[in-house]
Design a protein around this motif. Structure first.
Motif, PDB file in Angstrom:
ATOM      1  N   GLU A 102     -10.524  93.299  72.852  1.00  0.00           N
ATOM      2  CA  GLU A 102     -11.772  94.056  73.006  1.00  0.00           C
ATOM      3  C   GLU A 102     -12.920  93.311  72.326  1.00  0.00           C
ATOM      4  N   LEU A 103     -13.234  92.144  72.853  1.00  0.00           N
ATOM      5  CA  LEU A 103     -14.360  91.343  72.378  1.00  0.00           C
ATOM      6  C   LEU A 103     -15.081  90.763  73.581  1.00  0.00           C
ATOM      7  N   CYS A 104     -16.372  90.436  73.395  1.00  0.00           N
ATOM      8  CA  CYS A 104     -17.122  89.733  74.431  1.00  0.00           C
ATOM      9  C   CYS A 104     -17.590  88.392  73.867  1.00  0.00           C
ATOM     10  N   GLN A 105     -18.254  87.597  74.690  1.00  0.00           N
ATOM     11  CA  GLN A 105     -18.632  86.257  74.253  1.00  0.00           C
ATOM     12  C   GLN A 105     -19.637  86.275  73.110  1.00  0.00           C
ATOM     13  N   TYR A 106     -20.343  87.396  72.931  1.00  0.00           N
ATOM     14  CA  TYR A 106     -21.331  87.479  71.856  1.00  0.00           C
ATOM     15  C   TYR A 106     -20.694  87.750  70.498  1.00  0.00           C
ATOM     16  N   ARG A 107     -19.413  88.126  70.485  1.00  0.00           N
ATOM     17  CA  ARG A 107     -18.726  88.393  69.214  1.00  0.00           C
ATOM     18  C   ARG A 107     -17.502  87.507  69.014  1.00  0.00           C
ATOM     19  N   VAL A 108     -17.388  86.456  69.813  1.00  0.00           N
ATOM     20  CA  VAL A 108     -16.197  85.621  69.762  1.00  0.00           C
ATOM     21  C   VAL A 108     -16.119  84.805  68.482  1.00  0.00           C
ATOM     22  N   SER A 109     -17.239  84.623  67.786  1.00  0.00           N
ATOM     23  CA  SER A 109     -17.239  83.795  66.570  1.00  0.00           C
ATOM     24  C   SER A 109     -16.325  84.357  65.490  1.00  0.00           C
ATOM     25  N   MET A 110     -16.090  85.683  65.492  1.00  0.00           N
ATOM     26  CA  MET A 110     -15.262  86.280  64.444  1.00  0.00           C
ATOM     27  C   MET A 110     -13.796  85.839  64.536  1.00  0.00           C
ATOM     28  N   LEU A 111     -13.391  85.243  65.667  1.00  0.00           N
ATOM     29  CA  LEU A 111     -11.995  84.829  65.814  1.00  0.00           C
ATOM     30  C   LEU A 111     -11.647  83.633  64.938  1.00  0.00           C
ATOM     31  N   LYS A 112     -12.620  82.764  64.695  1.00  0.00           N
ATOM     32  CA  LYS A 112     -12.334  81.523  63.985  1.00  0.00           C
ATOM     33  C   LYS A 112     -12.884  81.486  62.574  1.00  0.00           C
ATOM     34  N   MET A 113     -13.556  82.561  62.163  1.00  0.00           N
ATOM     35  CA  MET A 113     -14.100  82.610  60.803  1.00  0.00           C
ATOM     36  C   MET A 113     -13.046  83.145  59.846  1.00  0.00           C
ATOM     37  N   ASP A 114     -13.055  82.631  58.601  1.00  0.00           N
ATOM     38  CA  ASP A 114     -12.085  83.114  57.624  1.00  0.00           C
ATOM     39  C   ASP A 114     -12.533  84.458  57.059  1.00  0.00           C
ATOM     40  N   GLU A 115     -11.589  85.149  56.422  1.00  0.00           N
ATOM     41  CA  GLU A 115     -11.835  86.511  55.929  1.00  0.00           C
ATOM     42  C   GLU A 115     -12.990  86.565  54.932  1.00  0.00           C
ATOM     43  N   ARG A 116     -13.066  85.576  54.032  1.00  0.00           N
ATOM     44  CA  ARG A 116     -14.118  85.584  53.003  1.00  0.00           C
ATOM     45  C   ARG A 116     -15.506  85.459  53.640  1.00  0.00           C
ATOM     46  N   THR A 117     -15.636  84.545  54.609  1.00  0.00           N
ATOM     47  CA  THR A 117     -16.925  84.370  55.288  1.00  0.00           C
ATOM     48  C   THR A 117     -17.308  85.632  56.053  1.00  0.00           C
ATOM     49  N   LEU A 118     -16.337  86.243  56.730  1.00  0.00           N
ATOM     50  CA  LEU A 118     -16.608  87.465  57.487  1.00  0.00           C
ATOM     51  C   LEU A 118     -17.025  88.616  56.575  1.00  0.00           C
ATOM     52  N   LEU A 119     -16.392  88.712  55.419  1.00  0.00           N
ATOM     53  CA  LEU A 119     -16.775  89.750  54.462  1.00  0.00           C
ATOM     54  C   LEU A 119     -18.225  89.571  54.031  1.00  0.00           C
ATOM     55  N   ARG A 120     -18.599  88.330  53.735  1.00  0.00           N
ATOM     56  CA  ARG A 120     -19.975  88.061  53.312  1.00  0.00           C
ATOM     57  C   ARG A 120     -20.957  88.349  54.446  1.00  0.00           C
ATOM     58  N   GLU A 121     -20.611  87.919  55.670  1.00  0.00           N
ATOM     59  CA  GLU A 121     -21.486  88.139  56.812  1.00  0.00           C
ATOM     60  C   GLU A 121     -21.649  89.627  57.113  1.00  0.00           C
ATOM     61  N   ALA A 122     -20.548  90.381  56.997  1.00  0.00           N
ATOM     62  CA  ALA A 122     -20.596  91.813  57.317  1.00  0.00           C
ATOM     63  C   ALA A 122     -21.423  92.592  56.304  1.00  0.00           C
ATOM     64  N   ARG A 123     -21.422  92.129  55.049  1.00  0.00           N
ATOM     65  CA  ARG A 123     -22.144  92.860  54.005  1.00  0.00           C
ATOM     66  C   ARG A 123     -23.627  92.549  53.999  1.00  0.00           C
ATOM     67  N   GLU A 124     -23.998  91.381  54.489  1.00  0.00           N
ATOM     68  CA  GLU A 124     -25.389  90.945  54.432  1.00  0.00           C
ATOM     69  C   GLU A 124     -26.106  91.258  55.744  1.00  0.00           C
ATOM     70  N   ILE A 125     -27.140  92.080  55.659  1.00  0.00           N
ATOM     71  CA  ILE A 125     -27.978  92.372  56.819  1.00  0.00           C
ATOM     72  C   ILE A 125     -29.369  91.829  56.501  1.00  0.00           C
ATOM     73  N   SER A 126     -29.695  90.666  57.047  1.00  0.00           N
ATOM     74  CA  SER A 126     -30.913  89.954  56.696  1.00  0.00           C
ATOM     75  C   SER A 126     -31.959  90.084  57.798  1.00  0.00           C
ATOM     76  N   LEU A 127     -33.189  89.644  57.464  1.00  0.00           N
ATOM     77  CA  LEU A 127     -34.270  89.618  58.437  1.00  0.00           C
ATOM     78  C   LEU A 127     -33.940  88.663  59.581  1.00  0.00           C
ATOM     79  N   GLU A 128     -33.236  87.578  59.264  1.00  0.00           N
ATOM     80  CA  GLU A 128     -32.843  86.619  60.300  1.00  0.00           C
ATOM     81  C   GLU A 128     -31.904  87.263  61.321  1.00  0.00           C
ATOM     82  N   LYS A 129     -30.961  88.074  60.835  1.00  0.00           N
ATOM     83  CA  LYS A 129     -30.058  88.780  61.743  1.00  0.00           C
ATOM     84  C   LYS A 129     -30.820  89.764  62.619  1.00  0.00           C
TER      85      LYS A 129
END
Length: 329
Positions: free
Chosen positions: A58-85
Motif C-alpha cells: 500500500e504505497l505509491c511512487q510518491y512514498r517509495v523513498s521510505m522503503l530504503k531509508m533506515d529506521e533512525r532517518t525515518l524517525l527524524r524525518e517523521a518528527r520534523e515538519i519544516s517549512l521546506e516540507k
C-alpha cells in the motif's frame, strides 16, 4: 522449489485473508497496523510461507523513498515538519491539498513521538523479504497521493475543511502500543471507521473506499497466470496460477474483500475534479491571510530594527552632530 512449497498448506497469521482469482491464482492479503512490530512479523512469516510471485504494498511512487531509508532517518524525518516540507507539499499537491497533507503528517509525527517507532515498517520488511524470494516482483499498489488529497479536498465543504484542520492541529491524545495492536482487530477498527464516517462521510469515501477499489484492482492485476519457462520453442506453453502477497492497512481489508468479485473501473477515481467555489474562496482567503501575516511581520521587524538602531550610542551621537551642524534660522 517454489511450486513444491506451495503444495503444502501454509500456516498463516490470523491477520491474513486469502482470496482466489477466477484463474485459480491466490492472493494473501496481510492486514497490518502501520505502527506495529507484530505486523512486521506477520508480513515476514507470510512471504516466507507462500513464496509469492508478486508482493504488492500500500504505497505509491510518491512514498517509495521510505522503503530504503533506515529506521533512525525515518524517525527524524517523521518528527520534523519544516517549512521546506510544506513548500514541497504545496508544489506537489496544490495549496489546500498540501496544507492537508502537512496536517496529516503532523498526526503521523504525533504517533511517532508517542511510540518511538517510524511508520511503514511492514512495507520495508515486505521489500526486504521479496528480494529474498526467487523471481519475485515487487509492486506499488496504492493510488498516487496527490490524486487522493485533491479528491479529498474537493469533496469537503469549507466548514468541513476548517473543522478537520482544527481537529488535526490540536491532536494531543496519548497513544500506547496496545492501542495500535488493538487496531488489528476488525471489531475495534470498524467502530473507529464508523465514527469517522459519521463525522466526514465524503472524506471516508475518497481516502478509504476509493483506495479500496484501487488496491483491489492492483491486486487483481498482479494475480495473473504465469507462463513457465520452456526448454525449447517446440515445447508447448504451460501456465500456472500465480501467488500474490498484498500488504495493506487492516482498514482496507473489508473493502478489498467486498470488491474482489465485482467489475472495477478506476478511471473515475483517478480523475481530479475542478476546484469548487468554496475551494477557490478558501485558497484566496489563505493567500490573503498569508500575505497579511507576511506584511505585518516585515512591518514589525522593520519597526523593531529601526528602534534598535536609533537606540545605539553611535546613532545618537551622529544625530546630535547632525542637529548641531544644522544652521539656525
Amino acid at each position: 522449489m517454489k511450486l513444491k512449497r506451495r503444495r503444502e498448506r501454509p500456516h498463516l497469521p490470523r491477520t491474513v485473508t486469502e482470496l482466489v482469482a477466477e484463474d485459480g491464482s491466490r492472493v494473501y492479503v496481510v492486514g497490518t497496523a502501520h505502527f506495529s512490530d507484530d505486523s512486521k512479523k506477520d508480513v515476514v512469516k507470510t512471504i516466507r510461507a507462500v513464496q509469492p510471485d508478486v508482493v504488492v504494498v500500500e504505497l505509491c511512487q510518491y512514498r517509495v523513498s521510505m522503503l530504503k531509508m533506515d529506521e533512525r532517518t525515518l524517525l527524524r524525518e517523521a518528527r520534523e515538519i519544516s517549512l521546506e516540507k510544506l513548500q514541497q507539499a504545496v508544489r506537489q499537491n496544490g495549496l489546500m491539498s498540501g496544507l492537508m497533507q502537512m496536517l496529516l503528517l503532523k498526526v503521523s509525527a504525533h504517533i511517532t513521538e508517542q511510540l518511538g517507532m517510524a511508520p511503514g515498517g511492514e512495507f520495508r520488511e515486505a521489500f526486504k523479504e521479496a528480494s529474498k524470494v526467487p523471481f519475485c516482483k515487487f509492486h506499488l499498489g496504492d493510488r498516487p497521493i496527490p490524486v487522493t488529497f485533491k479528491r479529498a479536498i474537493a469533496a469537503l465543504s469549507l466548514w468541513q475543511k476548517v473543522k478537520l484542520a482544527w481537529g488535526l492541529c490540536f491532536l494531543s491524545d496519548p497513544i500506547s502500543k496496545d492501542d495500535v495492536e488493538r487496531c488489528k482487530q476488525k471489531d475495534l477498527l470498524e467502530q473507529m471507521m464508523a465514527e469517522m464516517i459519521g463525522e466526514f462521510p465524503d472524506l471516508h469515501r475518497t481516502i478509504v473506499s476509493e483506495r479500496d477499489v484501487y488496491l483491489t484492482y492492483m491486486l487483481r492485476q498482479a494475480a495473473r497466470r504465469l507462463e513457465l519457462p520452456r526448454s525449447s520453442d517446440a515445447e508447448p506453453r504451460k501456465c500456472v496460477p500465480s501467488v500474490v502477497v498484498g500488504v495493506v492497512g487492516m482498514g482496507h481489508v473489508p473493502g478489498i474483500e467486498k470488491n474482489w468479485t465485482t467489475d472495477l473501473n478506476i478511471h473515475e477515481i483517478m480523475t481530479v475534479p475542478p476546484p469548487s467555489v468554496s475551494g477557490r474562496v478558501s485558497r484566496l482567503a489563505v493567500k490573503v491571510a498569508f500575505l497579511g501575516l507576511l506584511g505585518y511581520g516585515l512591518y514589525w521587524v522593520g519597526r523593531r530594527t529601526a528602534s534598535l538602531v536609533l537606540a545605539l550610542p553611535a546613532t545618537q551621537y551622529c544625530l546630535q552632530r547632525a542637529a548641531a551642524a544644522r544652521p539656525s534660522k
